[in-house]
Design a protein around this motif. Structure first.
Motif, PDB file in Angstrom:
ATOM      1  N   VAL A   1       0.846  -1.193   0.000  1.00 38.87           N
ATOM      2  CA  VAL A   1       0.000   0.000   0.000  1.00 38.87           C
ATOM      3  C   VAL A   1       0.881   1.243   0.000  1.00 38.87           C
ATOM      4  N   ARG A   2       0.500   2.207  -0.827  1.00 45.59           N
ATOM      5  CA  ARG A   2       1.137   3.524  -0.837  1.00 45.59           C
ATOM      6  C   ARG A   2       0.027   4.572  -0.780  1.00 45.59           C
ATOM      7  N   GLU A   3       0.022   5.384   0.262  1.00 41.37           N
ATOM      8  CA  GLU A   3      -0.989   6.416   0.453  1.00 41.37           C
ATOM      9  C   GLU A   3      -0.326   7.789   0.414  1.00 41.37           C
ATOM     10  N   THR A   4      -0.855   8.666  -0.431  1.00 40.50           N
ATOM     11  CA  THR A   4      -0.389  10.054  -0.511  1.00 40.50           C
ATOM     12  C   THR A   4      -1.530  10.953  -0.037  1.00 40.50           C
ATOM     13  N   ILE A   5      -1.318  11.608   1.091  1.00 40.14           N
ATOM     14  CA  ILE A   5      -2.371  12.375   1.761  1.00 40.14           C
ATOM     15  C   ILE A   5      -1.979  13.844   1.752  1.00 40.14           C
ATOM     16  N   THR A   6      -2.802  14.679   1.124  1.00 42.14           N
ATOM     17  CA  THR A   6      -2.608  16.128   1.138  1.00 42.14           C
ATOM     18  C   THR A   6      -3.558  16.716   2.160  1.00 42.14           C
ATOM     19  N   TYR A   7      -3.003  17.151   3.272  1.00 48.30           N
ATOM     20  CA  TYR A   7      -3.796  17.545   4.440  1.00 48.30           C
ATOM     21  C   TYR A   7      -3.757  19.060   4.595  1.00 48.30           C
ATOM     22  N   ASP A   8      -4.939  19.665   4.749  1.00 44.15           N
ATOM     23  CA  ASP A   8      -5.051  21.104   4.987  1.00 44.15           C
ATOM     24  C   ASP A   8      -5.275  21.350   6.480  1.00 44.15           C
ATOM     25  N   PHE A   9      -4.248  21.887   7.159  1.00 39.45           N
ATOM     26  CA  PHE A   9      -4.392  22.257   8.561  1.00 39.45           C
ATOM     27  C   PHE A   9      -5.058  23.630   8.658  1.00 39.45           C
ATOM     28  N   ASP A  10      -5.774  23.867   9.758  1.00 41.16           N
ATOM     29  CA  ASP A  10      -6.391  25.177   9.954  1.00 41.16           C
ATOM     30  C   ASP A  10      -5.370  26.156  10.518  1.00 41.16           C
ATOM     31  N   GLU A  11      -5.842  27.339  10.917  1.00 35.40           N
ATOM     32  CA  GLU A  11      -4.907  28.365  11.377  1.00 35.40           C
ATOM     33  C   GLU A  11      -4.252  28.002  12.701  1.00 35.40           C
TER      34      GLU A  11
ATOM     35  N   SER B   1       1.450   7.342  13.568  1.00 39.32           N
ATOM     36  CA  SER B   1       1.542   8.787  13.802  1.00 39.32           C
ATOM     37  C   SER B   1       2.701   9.337  12.982  1.00 39.32           C
ATOM     38  N   VAL B   2       2.403  10.306  12.131  1.00 41.94           N
ATOM     39  CA  VAL B   2       3.402  10.901  11.249  1.00 41.94           C
ATOM     40  C   VAL B   2       3.541  12.376  11.611  1.00 41.94           C
ATOM     41  N   GLY B   3       4.750  12.818  11.943  1.00 38.64           N
ATOM     42  CA  GLY B   3       4.972  14.214  12.291  1.00 38.64           C
ATOM     43  C   GLY B   3       6.038  14.345  13.351  1.00 38.64           C
ATOM     44  N   GLY B   4       6.024  15.461  14.037  1.00 41.44           N
ATOM     45  CA  GLY B   4       6.998  15.715  15.093  1.00 41.44           C
ATOM     46  C   GLY B   4       6.422  16.638  16.138  1.00 41.44           C
ATOM     47  N   ARG B   5       6.632  16.304  17.399  1.00 41.99           N
ATOM     48  CA  ARG B   5       6.100  17.119  18.487  1.00 41.99           C
ATOM     49  C   ARG B   5       6.861  18.428  18.651  1.00 41.99           C
ATOM     50  N   GLN B   6       8.063  18.502  18.119  1.00 42.70           N
ATOM     51  CA  GLN B   6       8.881  19.698  18.293  1.00 42.70           C
ATOM     52  C   GLN B   6       8.546  20.792  17.289  1.00 42.70           C
ATOM     53  N   ARG B   7       7.876  20.461  16.206  1.00 39.56           N
ATOM     54  CA  ARG B   7       7.611  21.449  15.163  1.00 39.56           C
ATOM     55  C   ARG B   7       6.151  21.401  14.763  1.00 39.56           C
ATOM     56  N   GLU B   8       5.523  22.558  14.709  1.00 38.51           N
ATOM     57  CA  GLU B   8       4.128  22.676  14.319  1.00 38.51           C
ATOM     58  C   GLU B   8       4.038  23.101  12.860  1.00 38.51           C
ATOM     59  N   VAL B   9       3.091  22.536  12.147  1.00 38.79           N
ATOM     60  CA  VAL B   9       2.923  22.858  10.726  1.00 38.79           C
ATOM     61  C   VAL B   9       1.552  23.474  10.511  1.00 38.79           C
TER      62      VAL B   9
ATOM     63  N   GLY C   1      -2.937  25.144  13.305  1.00 41.05           N
ATOM     64  CA  GLY C   1      -1.819  24.266  13.001  1.00 41.05           C
ATOM     65  C   GLY C   1      -1.964  22.893  13.622  1.00 41.05           C
ATOM     66  N   GLY C   2      -0.917  22.094  13.479  1.00 42.43           N
ATOM     67  CA  GLY C   2      -0.905  20.740  14.025  1.00 42.43           C
ATOM     68  C   GLY C   2       0.488  20.171  13.990  1.00 42.43           C
ATOM     69  N   HIS C   3       0.634  18.985  14.570  1.00 38.41           N
ATOM     70  CA  HIS C   3       1.938  18.328  14.631  1.00 38.41           C
ATOM     71  C   HIS C   3       2.045  17.153  13.671  1.00 38.41           C
TER      72      HIS C   3
END
Length: 367
Positions: free
Chosen positions: A102-112, A160-168, A114-116
């Motif tokens: 499986v290969r999933e490509t997810i384009t996610y729109d965060f709100d103002e 879980s994909v991301g990092g707690r140290q940086r907000e996007v 943000g998120g991790h």
């Protein structure tokens, strides 16, 4: 190998019944009438009559004023409605070795706010059926943190994909790749695959979704249904090829998925035999009856003289040992996710419930 578990089940359940009966037949401890520490009178504590009145008048205290306050609902929370998935592209590659890649490509729109990062739930257990989710890899084409952490939670592998140290913020693209073994089900005249390509755990809407199915043999029987269980619609079939089929779906609401069904000819791929484990509730009537009996006993405890104080910890400890014995063999053989509630576990829970009830009754009566 002898069925040791089957041989000891009867004696263990019988022991549980005897312990519960012993609890019923234990001579109750005599409860002394409450004594007020200030006046020395019995039947009153701190000037409050046990009959419910204050200072012996038989009246009732005024209820405390209710605390009111506006609690924001998820619908009114700031920015939550703007968060969504712009595009969700999935490629399901059916290997000749019977492994689903499986290969999933997810384009996610965060709100103002943000998120991790994002969290994807991939099932490894459905009912008594197990799947092997392995070789998980993640990346991001937009430079967002893509460190992956996995955890087996209930019936899913939580990715879980991301990092707690940086907000996007804004639009970010993530790629999740993994393999699923033992996903095919062998039938008499074909081999079948049923798989939800995007899952039903997303709390945000998906504006555009696309699923591509690839196989080493011509695909003649492939379908796709979108929506929730019991309320599905056929996906739009976008492009057909001899070895690949594309489906698209627009405007998926939260918790809606795209379920793919594939039928392959026998021996087209090497199908691994499915793996099954006992269901979560594997108890029979003896364990269920003991559990119901314990709940009835706890309901009657406040209305009768309490058993001896030591009976509570003894029953609770005996119940904990039964639960540990029932869980030990399954967890040791297949891991924590394979634990199911059998008769020994239910009998142990019954003893623990009664023991905890005895302890609580003694504590409340001591107040």
């Amino acid at each position: 190998m002898p069925d040791v578990r089957g041989r000891v089940r009867g004696p263990v359940i019988a022991a549980g019944v005897l312990l519960l009966l012993a609890f019923v037949l234990l001579p109750p401890a005599r409860a002394a009438p409450p004594r007020d520490t200030e006046t020395g009178e019995t039947g009153r504590i701190g000037g409050i009559d046990r009959t419910g009145g204050i200072d012996g008048t038989g009246g009732s205290a005024e209820p405390a004023p209710a605390v009111s306050g506006a609690v924001p609902t998820p619908e009114t929370a700031a920015g939550e409605l703007a968060e969504s998935i712009a595009t969700y592209d999935v490629v399901l590659a059916l290997g000749t070795d019977g492994v689903l890649r499986v290969r999933e490509t997810i384009t996610y729109d965060f709100d103002e706010t943000g998120g991790h990062g994002i969290v994807r739930h991939v099932p490894f257990r459905r009912g008594d059926r197990l799947y092997e989710v392995r070789d998980i890899r993640t990346s991001s084409s937009t430079g967002a943190p893509s460190r992956v952490k996995t955890m087996r939670l209930l019936n899913d592998v939580q990715i879980s994909v991301g990092g707690r140290q940086r907000e996007v913020r804004g639009r970010q693209a993530y790629v999740i790749e993994y393999e699923v073994a033992r996903a095919f089900t062998p039938r008499a005249d074909h081999d079948a695959l049923v798989w939800d390509a995007i899952g039903t755990s997303w709390d945000v809407p998906i504006r555009n979704a696309a699923v591509r199915v690839e196989a080493p043999v011509p695909l003649r029987h492939v379908t796709c249904d979108a929506g929730t269980r019991g309320a599905t619609t056929r996906c739009l079939r976008d492009r057909d090829g001899p070895y690949a089929v594309d489906f698209i779906q627009r405007t998926l609401a939260p918790r809606e998925g795209m379920k793919i069904r594939v039928r392959l000819p026998k021996r087209a791929i090497a199908v691994q035999p499915p793996l099954y484990v006992p269901p979560r509730w594997a108890g029979g009537w003896p364990g269920t009856a003991l559990l119901a009996l314990s709940l009835g006993m706890v309901a009657l405890l406040p209305r009768r003289p309490a058993p001896r104080r030591r009976a509570g910890p003894v029953l609770a400890a005996a119940g904990a040992l039964l639960v540990a014995a029932d869980a030990g063999d399954e967890v040791a053989a297949h891991g924590l996710w394979a634990f199911s509630m059998g008769d020994r576990c239910l009998a142990g829970l019954a003893l623990m419930i009664v023991g905890a009830g005895v302890v609580c009754v003694h504590r409340f009566r001591a107040v």
